[in-house]
Design an enzyme around this catalytic site. Structure first.
Site, PDB file in Angstrom:
ATOM      1  N   ASN A 157       0.806  -1.212   0.000  1.00  0.00           N
ATOM      2  CA  ASN A 157       0.000   0.000   0.000  1.00  0.00           C
ATOM      3  C   ASN A 157       0.844   1.269   0.000  1.00  0.00           C
ATOM      4  O   ASN A 157       0.418   2.309  -0.476  1.00  0.00           O
ATOM      5  CB  ASN A 157      -0.897  -0.006   1.251  1.00  0.00           C
ATOM      6  CG  ASN A 157      -1.673   1.261   1.434  1.00  0.00           C
ATOM      7  OD1 ASN A 157      -2.560   1.567   0.638  1.00  0.00           O
ATOM      8  ND2 ASN A 157      -1.338   2.036   2.451  1.00  0.00           N
ATOM      9  N   GLN A 163       5.103   7.242   5.697  1.00  0.00           N
ATOM     10  CA  GLN A 163       4.756   6.127   4.799  1.00  0.00           C
ATOM     11  C   GLN A 163       3.725   6.561   3.759  1.00  0.00           C
ATOM     12  O   GLN A 163       2.539   6.216   3.868  1.00  0.00           O
ATOM     13  CB  GLN A 163       4.142   4.970   5.604  1.00  0.00           C
ATOM     14  CG  GLN A 163       5.126   4.163   6.413  1.00  0.00           C
ATOM     15  CD  GLN A 163       4.411   3.314   7.438  1.00  0.00           C
ATOM     16  OE1 GLN A 163       3.662   3.822   8.265  1.00  0.00           O
ATOM     17  NE2 GLN A 163       4.608   2.019   7.387  1.00  0.00           N
ATOM     18  N   ASP A 183       0.252  -6.954   2.983  1.00  0.00           N
ATOM     19  CA  ASP A 183       0.007  -6.044   4.105  1.00  0.00           C
ATOM     20  C   ASP A 183      -1.010  -4.977   3.723  1.00  0.00           C
ATOM     21  O   ASP A 183      -0.975  -4.434   2.621  1.00  0.00           O
ATOM     22  CB  ASP A 183       1.350  -5.380   4.468  1.00  0.00           C
ATOM     23  CG  ASP A 183       1.243  -4.414   5.627  1.00  0.00           C
ATOM     24  OD1 ASP A 183       1.010  -4.884   6.748  1.00  0.00           O
ATOM     25  OD2 ASP A 183       1.374  -3.194   5.401  1.00  0.00           O
ATOM     26  N   GLU A 215      -8.321   4.774  -3.529  1.00  0.00           N
ATOM     27  CA  GLU A 215      -9.141   5.756  -2.825  1.00  0.00           C
ATOM     28  C   GLU A 215     -10.285   6.136  -3.754  1.00  0.00           C
ATOM     29  O   GLU A 215     -10.155   6.036  -4.978  1.00  0.00           O
ATOM     30  CB  GLU A 215      -8.357   7.039  -2.508  1.00  0.00           C
ATOM     31  CG  GLU A 215      -7.161   6.872  -1.592  1.00  0.00           C
ATOM     32  CD  GLU A 215      -5.966   6.218  -2.265  1.00  0.00           C
ATOM     33  OE1 GLU A 215      -5.701   6.547  -3.446  1.00  0.00           O
ATOM     34  OE2 GLU A 215      -5.319   5.359  -1.638  1.00  0.00           O
ATOM     35  N   GLU A 270      -3.952  -9.368   4.637  1.00  0.00           N
ATOM     36  CA  GLU A 270      -4.088  -8.724   5.949  1.00  0.00           C
ATOM     37  C   GLU A 270      -5.154  -7.647   5.798  1.00  0.00           C
ATOM     38  O   GLU A 270      -4.885  -6.541   5.339  1.00  0.00           O
ATOM     39  CB  GLU A 270      -2.771  -8.085   6.407  1.00  0.00           C
ATOM     40  CG  GLU A 270      -2.819  -7.692   7.865  1.00  0.00           C
ATOM     41  CD  GLU A 270      -2.511  -6.233   8.186  1.00  0.00           C
ATOM     42  OE1 GLU A 270      -2.599  -5.868   9.364  1.00  0.00           O
ATOM     43  OE2 GLU A 270      -2.215  -5.439   7.270  1.00  0.00           O
TER      44      GLU A 270
END
Ligand code: NOJ
Length: 594
Positions: A152, A218, A250, A257, A292
């Site tokens: 991501n 991040q 992850d 979005e 996840e």
């Protein structure tokens, strides 16, 4: 620790130790001894990996943090060679597959989930050759390995971000999500509420805001950009080329979005996961994907995809985990029952990944506000025990270091649908350190022996990457692998024996679940069954002795045999009822047969 009232699992420790040293293992053995590995001289026999394409449905997984497992070069930081030196122990324990959190170059602002180069090894952990050696060592022992791909976001130190911020019209200008103001996507929640107040951060270099779902160091990748999608596929191919057996994806819900949504689980995100799966199936068949996605069951199951458009083989089952802890304190099985009842069926080739603890906080995102308040009051009385929306403590301290509670929590983990993930150190009941920042308190060095640095490293204690636990109840003299190996009734032996019993019954991995009515709310009873066998699991969640009648509809007259001891119990009555009595936190796994 409290002593267990149950003597259901009894195995002589000597008979459970691996056979002694074999020729050709002297280098490994001396490294093991340097690291304090107490079973170093008991080298395991090589074992082939199972060829079952659905191996992950029956596997026992183990999450191991490189930085804290074994330090082979004595610099105070765990490393790849240190893990390789401890593979005998993991094989002995019964682990089938390791999960390694990220080990790529990183400024380590988020434990390595902030990556500055996806296609190399962080030098603090070793080299690509060390990684090859690890994969080979894992496979030679019949085990497998999953690596973690945070797809991501990157670190703000990644060259893509550095280029994106300084050269907006260059090739990386559009790799991240940039805006002139911070008003976009207002419905997306902030996840790291302890440190972030917004998902937008202003970048003084580009003089624009960038989007991030986690720390502001991040930045999120822009998945609308086809080049970003291609880069991620290249990264996955790179690691698949090393022969790894799967990928933990992850933070998957947040890839795309969209205005007017909360930015989670969007259709385009699912399309991209399906594209990864297509590539994997075509180019690296047999390699698995694990999602996840900290979401409600009805949203998580979407990450398994469909028969026509599969996505992941496995998904973590986040909501069941806090309910295990909730039920244990409440002394009532209802919370677990209701989440199981609302968990949709999954494809026959899919599997849940279940866990009690991991390297993060015990997340309380998937409970109601009321349940969360209750859990904080039970499990996190000190503010320092909390992090974001959760509790940053390890299994043993959460459960008052009570052997019976720890065993019952693991029995739930090993018998509910899914493949269990054990967090390193929880098999010996390691403690935590709430004085360390962020989630580091649950990431401290593995405790191998009752000596300096717990046998984790030969560095000076002050040079350790994280300090060894020093509290009265959990310091290395009180909790370590070596002494538990010597005690037949230790948690470590119990874990190994119980995993062995589970592994002898594939139904735990692939069987259907049928919840059974009981007349006592403290008792959770269910049947796991497939074409070959039927197992009745019954647990007393309460901290006091209990009795109940279980309604085992359809099994009238079946014989009832305890899986741990082989003892035969009274058969199920003609009306389908079975009367059971339990010690506090007692449990049974019964084989039923006609
Ligand atoms: C989930 C990881 O488990 C956690 O440690 C990390 O901080 C976030 N994803 C962000 O990558």
């Amino acid at each position: 620790m409290e002593t267990s009232p149950s003597s259901q699992v009894v195995t002589d420790s000597a008979s459970t130790l691996p056979a002694s040293s074999s020729a050709g293992s002297s280098h490994l053995s001396s490294l093991n001894l340097a690291l304090g590995n107490p079973i170093a001289h008991h080298v395991q026999n090589p074992e082939p990996m199972t060829e079952d394409p659905l191996w992950y449905q029956h596997a026992v997984f183990y999450e191991v943090l490189l930085r804290s497992f074994g330090d082979a070069n004595g610099d105070g930081m765990g490393d790849l060679a240190g893990l390789t030196a401890h593979l005998d122990y993991l094989q002995w324990l019964g682990v089938d597959c390791l999960w390694l959190p990220p080990f790529y170059p990183s400024p380590m602002q988020d434990g390595g989930y902030d990556i500055s180069n996806f296609m190399d090894i962080n030098p603090i952990y070793g080299s690509l050759d060390d990684f090859r050696t690890l994969v080979e060592g894992v496979h030679n022992r019949g085990m497998r390995i999953l690596v973690d791909i945070p797809l991501n976001h990157t670190s703000d130190q990644h060259p893509w971000f550095q280029s994106s911020r300084s050269n907006p019209s260059g090739p990386y200008g559009d790799y991240y999500v940039w805006r002139d103001d911070d008003s976009g996507y207002p419905d997306a929640r902030v996840i790291f509420v302890d440190s972030e107040t917004s998902n937008w951060t202003f970048d003084p270099v580009r003089k624009q805001y960038f989007w991030h779902r986690f720390f502001s160091s991040q930045p999120d990748l822009n998945y609308e950009n086809p080049d970003v999608q291609r880069e991620i596929l290249t990264i996955i191919r790179f690691w698949a080329g090393f022969g790894v057996d799967g990928f933990r994806l992850d933070a998957v819900p947040y890839l795309f979005e969209e205005e007017g949504t909360n930015g989670e689980n969007l259709p385009k995100t699912h399309e991209f996961i399906a594209r990864i799966r297509q590539m994997i199936d075509a180019e690296f068949p047999g390699t698995i994907l694990l999602a996840e996605a900290n979401q409600w069951p009805e949203d998580v199951v979407e990450y398994f995809g469909t028969e026509e458009r599969p996505e992941c083989h496995m998904c973590f089952h986040f909501p069941v985990m806090p309910r295990i802890f909730y039920s244990l304190k409440e002394g009532n099985a209802q919370a677990i029952r209701s989440i199981l009842m609302t968990t949709p069926d999954i494809p026959t080739t899919a599997q849940w990944s279940t866990f009690l603890r991991n390297h993060d906080e015990l997340t309380l995102e998937m409970v109601t506000d009321q349940e969360r308040a209750q859990m904080y009051s039970w499990y996190a009385t000190d503010q320092r025990m909390r992090a974001n929306v959760g509790i940053r403590r390890r299994l043993a301290p959460l459960l008052d270091n009570s052997l019976t509670q720890i065993q019952l929590a693991n029995i739930l983990l090993f018998s509910l649908p899914g493949s269990p993930y054990v967090y390193y150190g929880d098999e010996i009941g390691m403690g935590d350190n709430i004085w360390l920042p962020d989630r580091d308190g649950v990431r401290t060095p593995m405790q191998w022996i009752p000596e300096a640095n717990a046998g984790f490293s030969q560095a000076a204690p002050a040079d350790l990457n994280l300090p060894v636990i020093s509290s009265l109840s959990y310091n290395p003299s009180a909790v370590n692998v070596q002494s538990q190996l010597e005690q037949p009734h230790s948690l470590l032996h119990w874990m190994r024996n119980t995993l062995a019993v589970r592994k002898a019954h594939p139904v735990f991995g692939d069987g259907a679940l049928v919840l059974l009515p009981t007349d006592n709310p403290a008792v959770l009873a269910f049947v796991r069954h497939n074409a070959e066998e039927t197992i009745l699991c019954a647990m007393n969640i309460a901290d006091s002795a209990q009795a109940t009648t279980v309604d085992v509809d359809g099994c009238a007259g079946s014989s009832v045999t305890d899986l741990f001891s082989g003892s035969v119990f009274p058969s199920i009555a003609e009306d389908g009822s079975l009367r059971l009595t339990f010690a506090a936190r007692g449990y049974y796994w019964f084989s039923l047969s006609h």
